[in-house]
Scaffold this active site. Structure first.
Site, PDB file in Angstrom:
ATOM      1  N   LYS A  53       0.851  -1.205   0.000  1.00 44.16           N
ATOM      2  CA  LYS A  53       0.000   0.000   0.000  1.00 44.16           C
ATOM      3  C   LYS A  53       0.885   1.252   0.000  1.00 44.16           C
ATOM      4  CE  LYS A  53      -0.374  -0.321   5.045  1.00 44.16           C
ATOM      5  NZ  LYS A  53      -1.240  -0.720   6.172  1.00 44.16           N
TER       6      LYS A  53
ATOM      7  N   ARG B  75     -10.770   0.012  14.245  1.00 48.30           N
ATOM      8  CA  ARG B  75     -10.427   0.878  13.120  1.00 48.30           C
ATOM      9  C   ARG B  75     -11.219   0.485  11.880  1.00 48.30           C
ATOM     10  NH1 ARG B  75      -4.461   1.152  10.298  1.00 48.30           N
ATOM     11  NH2 ARG B  75      -5.059  -0.973   9.736  1.00 48.30           N
TER      12      ARG B  75
ATOM     13  N   TYR C  76      15.760  31.077   7.338  1.00 45.75           N
ATOM     14  CA  TYR C  76      14.535  31.835   7.634  1.00 45.75           C
ATOM     15  C   TYR C  76      14.414  32.104   9.133  1.00 45.75           C
ATOM     16  CZ  TYR C  76      12.580  31.134   2.959  1.00 45.75           C
ATOM     17  OH  TYR C  76      12.340  31.151   1.617  1.00 45.75           O
TER      18      TYR C  76
HETATM   19  C1  LIG Z   1      -0.503  -1.769   6.818  1.00 46.31           C
HETATM   20  C2  LIG Z   1      -1.136  -3.050   7.171  1.00 46.31           C
HETATM   21  C3  LIG Z   1      -0.372  -4.221   7.264  1.00 46.31           C
HETATM   22  C4  LIG Z   1       1.136  -4.208   7.222  1.00 46.31           C
HETATM   23  O1  LIG Z   1       1.597  -3.730   8.468  1.00 46.31           O
HETATM   24  P1  LIG Z   1       3.152  -3.569   8.810  1.00 46.31           P
HETATM   25  O2  LIG Z   1       3.166  -3.110  10.223  1.00 46.31           O
HETATM   26  O3  LIG Z   1       3.666  -2.532   7.873  1.00 46.31           O
HETATM   27  O4  LIG Z   1       3.788  -4.885   8.603  1.00 46.31           O
HETATM   28  C5  LIG Z   1      -1.036  -5.425   7.455  1.00 46.31           C
HETATM   29  N1  LIG Z   1      -2.381  -5.460   7.582  1.00 46.31           N
HETATM   30  C6  LIG Z   1      -3.147  -4.349   7.525  1.00 46.31           C
HETATM   31  C7  LIG Z   1      -4.612  -4.461   7.690  1.00 46.31           C
HETATM   32  C8  LIG Z   1      -2.562  -3.108   7.336  1.00 46.31           C
HETATM   33  O5  LIG Z   1      -3.304  -2.007   7.324  1.00 46.31           O
END
Ligand SMILES: *Cc1c(COP(=O)(O)O)cnc(C)c1O
Length: 375
Positions: free
Chosen positions: A49, A148, A270
């Site tokens: 992702k 969530r 700045y």
């Molecule tokens: C982002 C995510 C993962 C991966 O998590 P990591 O901590 O990056 O290994 C796995 N499952 C879900 C539902 C996620 O949102």
């Protein structure tokens, strides 16, 4: 002047770039193998992702394909469409955010498997299945305590009472996500695991997935049928407070665009938040908050392992360094200084910025020359 058409490349070449981001695909593959070894026969997906945590989802996924990884997770439907286009029809791609109203056909067209997070999404997917006369694949996510995303326990119980709501749907995965996996001492982990076990048994039988990167390190009871690591693949420590068991993947280097001497009392940057207390050698580098280096973060760059502290504020496109620790003339225009790398590991950068490696990586900007090595 001759007429000419200038084609802008997709990214700056190495000479024109202000900064260079090096992504070691062989390290990603080694990290995948290390996680597989811990999983002892359990299947392992790749979470790509947010464009592969900022490193390029298609490039990362192609590297993982060489390790026989055939299952990927993205968050957004659109990320899934991009990944499908890059990888072809073979791999399984799950979309964690599930189905937004009206997006069902698009998910089907790209052969993406939505992670169904509510009974409304389930009904919409089932409706499409009926309309098309097809059986549609789905994952179902339950909320085992993170609050969530995923079906609440009451929703799962209601579904269990009416199995016809899965008509036309082939459940390929039942999953949940841990809230505190990176803190193994927290009681929440075991409570969530037990709640997940209770809920998943009410759903159609299917392979089960629970562990993210840190979840893998909680041990066998958390492994189930499919692990879903993201962070650890990219070199982020899945065991905070302990030695990082993963290989570093990312190096970020920025170019020096000017060096000069300033006199005692001179204001820098700045707001003149810094004044030289004596004659000072300084360098300005071509990286700033527009490249993902947060303005609130003071830190340092490194050259030949020598620490070069930031002075003054981080600007949009540049940062000023105190280079007096180096011999005169040692650092020149065009030289690269290290922002993330062996002298300044990602997790340290994150600590200094008061954040986590995940946010550092996914904040990285789009003006770098990206160099993939080890492909
Ligand atoms: C982002 C995510 C993962 C991966 O998590 P990591 O901590 O990056 O290994 C796995 N499952 C879900 C539902 C996620 O949102």
């Amino acid at each position: 002047m001759t007429k000419s058409t200038i084609h802008a490349p997709a990214q700056p070449d190495e000479a024109a770039a202000g900064a260079i981001l090096t992504i070691d695909l062989s390290a990603i593959r080694e990290n995948y193998r290390r996680l597989k070894a811990r999983l002892d026969g359990v299947a392992c997906a790749g979470v790509v992702k947010a464009d592969g945590y900022g490193l390029g989802a298609v490039e990362v996924a192609k590297a993982l394909r060489k390790e026989d990884c055939d299952t990927f997770f993205v968050a957004h439907l659109w990320e899934g469409i991009v990944l499908r286009a890059g990888l072809g029809s073979e791999p399984t791609i799950f979309v964690l955010h599930g189905l937004l109203p009206g997006s069902e056909e698009e998910a089907l067209d790209a052969a993406l498997i939505p992670v169904i997070n509510s009974s409304g999404q389930l009904a919409a997917w089932r409706k499409l299945a009926q309309r098309k006369g097809l059986t549609l694949l789905a994952a179902v996510q339950v909320d085992s305590g993170m609050s969530r995303l995923g079906m609440a326990p009451v929703e799962v119980e209601a579904l269990a009472a009416d199995p016809s709501r899965f008509d036309g749907i082939d459940v390929r995965l039942v999953m949940s996500h841990l809230a505190c996996a990176d803190e193994p001492e927290r009681d929440a982990n075991e409570a969530e695991r037990l709640e997940f076990e209770r809920l998943r048994k009410m759903l159609p039988p299917a392979p089960v997935s629970f562990a993210n990167s840190s979840g893998i390190f909680l041990g066998k009871p958390y492994h189930h049928d499919l692990a879903r690591p993201g962070a650890a693949l990219y070199g982020i420590n899945p065991t905070p407070g302990h030695k990082n068991p993963m290989l570093p993947v990312v190096t970020l280097e920025a170019k020096v665009i000017q060096t000069r001497q300033i006199d005692a009392g001179t204001g820098v940057g700045y707001g003149h938040t810094f004044h030289a207390t004596g004659p000072l050698a300084m360098a300005t580098i071509a990286l700033g908050y527009a490249d993902g280096w947060h303005r609130r973060t003071s830190a340092a760059a490194f050259f030949d392992g020598v620490e070069l502290p930031f002075i003054g504020r981080v600007s949009m496109d540049s940062i000023i360094l105190d280079i007096s620790a180096l011999p005169d003339g040692r650092l020149k225009e065009g030289d690269l200084v290290e922002l993330i790398g062996p002298s300044h590991p990602l997790d340290t950068v994150a600590d200094v910025a008061g954040t986590i490696g995940y946010e550092v990586l996914t904040s990285l900007g789009h003006r770098f020359h990206r160099r993939y090595i080890g492909g």
